[in-house]
Every structure is written in C-alpha cells, then in structure tokens.
Scaffold this motif. Sequence first.
Motif, PDB file in Angstrom:
ATOM      1  N   VAL A  54       0.039 -10.976   1.693  1.00 54.45           N
ATOM      2  CA  VAL A  54      -1.252 -10.910   0.992  1.00 54.45           C
ATOM      3  C   VAL A  54      -2.258 -10.113   1.816  1.00 54.45           C
ATOM      4  CG1 VAL A  54      -3.208 -12.302   0.197  1.00 54.45           C
ATOM      5  CG2 VAL A  54      -0.887 -13.007  -0.349  1.00 54.45           C
ATOM      6  N   ALA A  55      -2.308 -10.363   3.114  1.00 55.47           N
ATOM      7  CA  ALA A  55      -3.243  -9.642   3.982  1.00 55.47           C
ATOM      8  C   ALA A  55      -2.948  -8.149   3.978  1.00 55.47           C
ATOM      9  CB  ALA A  55      -3.179 -10.190   5.404  1.00 55.47           C
ATOM     10  N   SER A  56      -1.668  -7.795   4.045  1.00 60.04           N
ATOM     11  CA  SER A  56      -1.326  -6.370   4.045  1.00 60.04           C
ATOM     12  C   SER A  56      -1.635  -5.712   2.707  1.00 60.04           C
ATOM     13  CB  SER A  56       0.147  -6.172   4.407  1.00 60.04           C
ATOM     14  OG  SER A  56       0.979  -6.726   3.408  1.00 60.04           O
ATOM     15  N   GLY A  57      -1.644  -6.495   1.647  1.00 59.27           N
ATOM     16  CA  GLY A  57      -1.994  -5.955   0.332  1.00 59.27           C
ATOM     17  C   GLY A  57      -3.450  -5.549   0.231  1.00 59.27           C
ATOM     18  N   ILE A  69       8.218   5.334   0.485  1.00 57.67           N
ATOM     19  CA  ILE A  69       8.874   4.676   1.629  1.00 57.67           C
ATOM     20  C   ILE A  69       8.065   3.493   2.149  1.00 57.67           C
ATOM     21  CG2 ILE A  69      10.194   6.690   2.356  1.00 57.67           C
ATOM     22  CD1 ILE A  69       8.129   7.152   4.556  1.00 57.67           C
ATOM     23  N   VAL A  70       6.851   3.350   1.649  1.00 59.58           N
ATOM     24  CA  VAL A  70       6.037   2.182   1.980  1.00 59.58           C
ATOM     25  C   VAL A  70       5.941   1.255   0.776  1.00 59.58           C
ATOM     26  CG1 VAL A  70       3.762   1.402   2.733  1.00 59.58           C
ATOM     27  CG2 VAL A  70       4.705   3.505   3.663  1.00 59.58           C
ATOM     28  N   LEU A  71       5.724   1.823  -0.395  1.00 57.77           N
ATOM     29  CA  LEU A  71       5.472   1.019  -1.590  1.00 57.77           C
ATOM     30  C   LEU A  71       6.707   0.262  -2.073  1.00 57.77           C
ATOM     31  CD1 LEU A  71       3.331   0.235  -3.628  1.00 57.77           C
ATOM     32  CD2 LEU A  71       3.985   2.211  -5.001  1.00 57.77           C
ATOM     33  N   TYR A  74       7.581  -2.667   0.146  1.00 57.01           N
ATOM     34  CA  TYR A  74       6.558  -3.700   0.037  1.00 57.01           C
ATOM     35  C   TYR A  74       6.777  -4.541  -1.220  1.00 57.01           C
ATOM     36  CZ  TYR A  74       2.080  -6.013  -0.484  1.00 57.01           C
ATOM     37  OH  TYR A  74       1.110  -6.970  -0.651  1.00 57.01           O
ATOM     38  N   VAL A  75       6.994  -3.877  -2.342  1.00 56.87           N
ATOM     39  CA  VAL A  75       7.214  -4.603  -3.599  1.00 56.87           C
ATOM     40  C   VAL A  75       8.499  -5.439  -3.512  1.00 56.87           C
ATOM     41  CG1 VAL A  75       7.695  -4.303  -6.063  1.00 56.87           C
ATOM     42  CG2 VAL A  75       5.890  -2.971  -4.984  1.00 56.87           C
ATOM     43  N   THR A  76       9.535  -4.875  -2.918  1.00 54.47           N
ATOM     44  CA  THR A  76      10.788  -5.610  -2.743  1.00 54.47           C
ATOM     45  C   THR A  76      10.577  -6.845  -1.878  1.00 54.47           C
ATOM     46  OG1 THR A  76      12.013  -3.538  -2.918  1.00 54.47           O
ATOM     47  CG2 THR A  76      13.185  -5.414  -1.980  1.00 54.47           C
ATOM     48  N   SER A  77       9.812  -6.709  -0.826  1.00 55.91           N
ATOM     49  CA  SER A  77       9.531  -7.843   0.055  1.00 55.91           C
ATOM     50  C   SER A  77       8.729  -8.927  -0.664  1.00 55.91           C
ATOM     51  CB  SER A  77       8.779  -7.359   1.297  1.00 55.91           C
ATOM     52  OG  SER A  77       8.546  -8.421   2.173  1.00 55.91           O
ATOM     53  N   CYS A 124       9.293  -1.516   5.344  1.00 54.52           N
ATOM     54  CA  CYS A 124       7.917  -1.165   4.999  1.00 54.52           C
ATOM     55  C   CYS A 124       7.129  -0.804   6.251  1.00 54.52           C
ATOM     56  CB  CYS A 124       7.272  -2.322   4.254  1.00 54.52           C
ATOM     57  SG  CYS A 124       5.680  -1.940   3.545  1.00 54.52           S
ATOM     58  N   ALA A 125       7.321  -1.573   7.311  1.00 51.94           N
ATOM     59  CA  ALA A 125       6.643  -1.272   8.581  1.00 51.94           C
ATOM     60  C   ALA A 125       7.106   0.068   9.139  1.00 51.94           C
ATOM     61  CB  ALA A 125       6.901  -2.390   9.589  1.00 51.94           C
ATOM     62  N   VAL A 126       8.405   0.341   9.056  1.00 54.93           N
ATOM     63  CA  VAL A 126       8.932   1.630   9.517  1.00 54.93           C
ATOM     64  C   VAL A 126       8.379   2.771   8.660  1.00 54.93           C
ATOM     65  CG1 VAL A 126      11.042   3.019   9.708  1.00 54.93           C
ATOM     66  CG2 VAL A 126      11.006   0.672  10.555  1.00 54.93           C
ATOM     67  N   GLY A 127       8.317   2.558   7.349  1.00 55.23           N
ATOM     68  CA  GLY A 127       7.752   3.566   6.461  1.00 55.23           C
ATOM     69  C   GLY A 127       6.302   3.863   6.780  1.00 55.23           C
ATOM     70  N   GLN A 128       5.551   2.831   7.106  1.00 56.82           N
ATOM     71  CA  GLN A 128       4.152   3.023   7.482  1.00 56.82           C
ATOM     72  C   GLN A 128       4.054   3.805   8.789  1.00 56.82           C
ATOM     73  OE1 GLN A 128       1.464   2.316   5.653  1.00 56.82           O
ATOM     74  NE2 GLN A 128       0.234   3.282   7.210  1.00 56.82           N
TER      75      GLN A 128
END
Length: 175
Positions: A54-57, A69-71, A74-77, A124-128
């Motif tokens: 939620v915070a990362s959103g 590569i980020v989105l 994130y949605v999968t997680s 997601c972190a790697v993509g960021q």
Amino acid sequence: MSRWKRAHLNDYELSEDGGYEYRGTLWRWKLPEQRESFLRAAWALLGGAVACLVASGFVPAAGVGTTFIVLVPYVTSVIATALAVAALWKLTREGEKIRDHVYHSAVEGLTPRLFVGLVAAAACAVGQAICVAAHVGEVTSVPLAAIYLLCMLGCALCLGLLLKRLGVQSFVQVS
C-alpha cells in the motif's frame, strides 16, 4: 458452478437435529501449541507485506505507472498477496481441526501464493532499480524511487519470512 467444485459437499451428512455434520477427512496441526504463535506471526508478516504494498502504491516514483518491468510485477505481487490473505483467513477461521477441502485450498495453496508474491515483489524492486539506472524520469525522483524500492524489498522480505515459517509447520491427517 461445476460438479467437481462441490464435491466436498458429499462429506456432510444430515444429523438427527436437521443440521449437517462434517464426516470427511480432518487434518490437525502436528504441534497444536504452536498454532497460536504461528498465526500471530503470520498475520503480522502478511500485514507488513500489505502495508509495504500500500505504501509503495502511494509513491510517485519514476517508472511505476509507465514501465511494464515495474507495473506488471507490482500488480502480480498485489494479487498474490491478496490471495495469500484469503488463504490465511481460511486457515485461521478453521481452528484446531481443519476440513480436507480447506486444507487443500488454504494450507497447500498458501505456499505458491507467497512464493509468487515474493518473486513478483523482488522483480518489481529490480525493475525500479533498472528504471533509475536507465535514467527513466527526472533526476529529482531518485529519492522517491529509493523509497519505492525499499517498500518492495520490505514486502518481499515479509513474504519470504512467512514462507520460511510456513515451511516449518506440518499437519497430520486425523481421519
């Protein structure tokens, strides 16, 4: 609803008072005294993962809403973590003895959901990090990207710790 989805209803029999009693296979915790502490820790870790998601959103970091590569991770997680919450809710609600269909959907289903959530959060972190390294977005958004990255790593850490705790738990078939 198909026939195989309702197969577990055959495990219920009509009782003398007009209600239904479960007569199917039951599972129980191998060490029942650890149930309470495991569930408490599991809810705390899963709550931490949800809080990080939620915070990362709410962090408007570069690449979050525009780069696949980020989105996509994130949605999968988010989806995997929501499904893990539902599975843990079923497991908590059952109590000491667990019905067979709940065991298969909650206990056996929790591990892959946690693993997918963990891998997706780490991806997601790697993509960021890739987005920041490739200078996607403004240079001023690097602190926001770092916050986003830490939130996703926190989510992955919480899901990983919960996955490790779940691997230690075992269940025994009662009947």
